[in-house]
Design an enzyme around this catalytic site. Sequence first.
Site: not given
Length: 452
Positions: A153, A76-77
């Site tokens: 994160e 996704e990143h």
Amino acid sequence: MRSLNIALGAATFLLMSGAVPALAEVFGAKETVLDNGMRIVVVENHRAPVVTQMVWYKVGAMDEPPGRSGIAHFLEHMMFKGTDSLEPGEFSAIVARNGGQENAFTSQDYTAYFQSVSSDRLDLVMELEADRMVNLNIAEEQFELERRVVLEERRQRVDSEPASILSEQVSASLYRNHPYRNPVIGWAHEIETLSIDDAVDFYRTYYAPNNAILVVSGDVDANEVFAMAEKYFGVLDPSEIPERPDYREPPMTVETEVVYYDPRVRQPSVTVRKLAPSWNTIEDRSETYALDVLSQIIGGGSTSTFYRSLVIDRGVAVNAGGWYDGDGRGPGTIGFYISPADGVSLDQAEAALREEIAKLLTKGVTEFDVERAVIRLQDAAATARDSLSGPAMTIGRALSTGRTLEDVEEWPDRIGAVTVDQVNAAARKYLSAPGEVVSRLLPEGGEKGAGQ
């Protein structure tokens, strides 16, 4: 920083659904399927000249290969790091220059990407999404840079939050066989070993038009959106999506206790979790609607039966309630939680919580409880059409986890048909079943502030 949606939970679907006899009268969704298998859904809303586009891929953390936890979220990143025609970060820069907002999120069941822009910019963002569906270009430098971002994160979202640390361990204890046991963001030691090949393989396997759903909500004409989707997505070749394993949980026959002590804990709590059916794992889906109603009764905020009894009437807790989550592709859960009030130990609070559970099983909920819960669930969507992103979120989430538009449209009717006998039968069936995971969150060295 890309958002990580580990668990949207049942509340999102319930909040966006219900209020009129059929949800189609709320959203008025129109649907088509392209020749390559991509599903297109449009909700017209002409209140403002803006539109939300969401592309939902029917793949999430539960589809990751063993030993590669976190690759769905990592990818996704990487989807923002360039294509054959776009430099890293250029996708987001183009959206921003055109006055739009965009982001993405990953769950156990799906991965979604969205943009909110003025209606006359839909053509632009649709072209951008179609481009990165097939033309992603992952550079080694960008991959290593993003690995550090993802690990940071994880440190911020998990390692620095005692409740998140405990939640990971609880999931690993609750699911003995299903990949839900692994965190969406991934285990740190596996994130550190992920490779570009892992990301490329996952991308080529699952990112394809026949494994995606486009939902567009806003000031648009459905036929024009369908034509636009045909122009940009219809030319893309489908892929052969591998058959997913039929993960099933063995019967839970033991009671497991997970305790986490951390000096950062300011409010102790205890939670009881049990496995429950989900919409996708049970043939008699009426039980899931009954459990949805039960969830509203026991966990619908300050008016719920558990909150009223334990917080307001008895004063033994500062917070208490329950939930049912049956919206995923895998097994569902049902559970209860309590945080003790000052002067009350965690053991005393847990005893009070279990008294309420026992009362639920012996006395059951009342006709009034059910009627009120049904009304609240249906009334919650009274303003659903006023939201531009809400319909796209609700419909996309439902379709990406196996439902149809008809299921979404008929949800209020099905909730409205739930009876008190069905709620009580479902509660007794699943709350009386053997096996549970009890988790306790405590400050280091004892129950500071909990009355010991």
